[in-house]
Design a protein around this motif. Sequence first.
Motif, short mmCIF file in Angstrom:
data_model
loop_
_atom_site.label_atom_id
_atom_site.label_comp_id
_atom_site.label_asym_id
_atom_site.label_seq_id
_atom_site.Cartn_x
_atom_site.Cartn_y
_atom_site.Cartn_z
N GLU A 15 0.83 -1.21 0.00
CA GLU A 15 0.00 0.00 0.00
C GLU A 15 0.86 1.26 0.00
N ALA A 16 2.00 1.22 0.69
CA ALA A 16 2.91 2.38 0.70
C ALA A 16 3.43 2.66 -0.71
N LYS A 17 3.72 1.59 -1.47
CA LYS A 17 4.17 1.76 -2.86
C LYS A 17 3.07 2.39 -3.69
N SER A 19 0.76 4.27 -2.72
CA SER A 19 0.56 5.65 -2.26
C SER A 19 1.75 6.55 -2.52
N VAL A 21 4.77 6.46 -1.09
CA VAL A 21 5.55 6.80 0.11
C VAL A 21 6.36 5.62 0.64
N PHE A 22 6.56 4.62 -0.19
CA PHE A 22 7.27 3.40 0.22
C PHE A 22 8.65 3.71 0.80
N TYR A 25 8.85 5.06 4.48
CA TYR A 25 8.57 4.11 5.55
C TYR A 25 9.56 2.95 5.56
N LEU A 120 0.88 8.20 6.99
CA LEU A 120 0.96 6.87 7.60
C LEU A 120 -0.43 6.35 7.92
N VAL A 123 -2.18 5.25 4.73
CA VAL A 123 -1.64 3.98 4.22
C VAL A 123 -2.16 2.81 5.06
#
Length: 195
Positions: A15-17, A19, A21-22, A25, A120, A123
């Motif tokens: 999910e971070a990818k 979004s 923002v991988f 985090y 955060l 995500v």
Amino acid sequence: MKILPLDCLATFFEEAKRSGVFELYYIDLSTGLRRGELLGLKWSDIDLKKGIICVQRQILRQNGAVVEAPLKTKNSYRNIAIGTDTIELLRQMKQQSTSEYVFPSPTGDPISPDSVLHMLQRVLKRAGLEKIPFHSLRHTFSVMALQNGVDIKTLSAMLGHYSAGFTLDTYAHVTTDMQAKAANTVSSFLSGAIP
């Protein structure tokens, strides 16, 4: 103390990818940096050849403004070794960067600490995971390190704690579980040696 469930890391990273923002985090989970320290990282603080991050400032919100500030304690000023995957990720990021900051805002200035917390939470929600404070990523790093054999003194230095005793007190629940596993390992070894 809440941590990101270790069996949910893949879901979280996926999910971070999505979004975008991988990297933020992943770097935090691989270093255990405090939020302000992470946001204060500049490319000049990172030696990709030696695999070292020099932690020497933080980003805070002060009187409504996002500012660079000194770290809280002398122990917070430290060098952290980073693994090969983290080095490679940073190398790729640096090639695309136009800011002195590793994690800049769209204008190239530092990101607001509040906005990375809100990111955060988004995500986590999209990944179907429970909300946790940003500092829980630091706890997650610490628990993973301890469970994978990093000694308490090394972990304490990486976290910038003033003593290994403080780190031990903070993560006593993890070390207690590890002691139980160690006791069972020794016990089964000994019982296997009985004729």
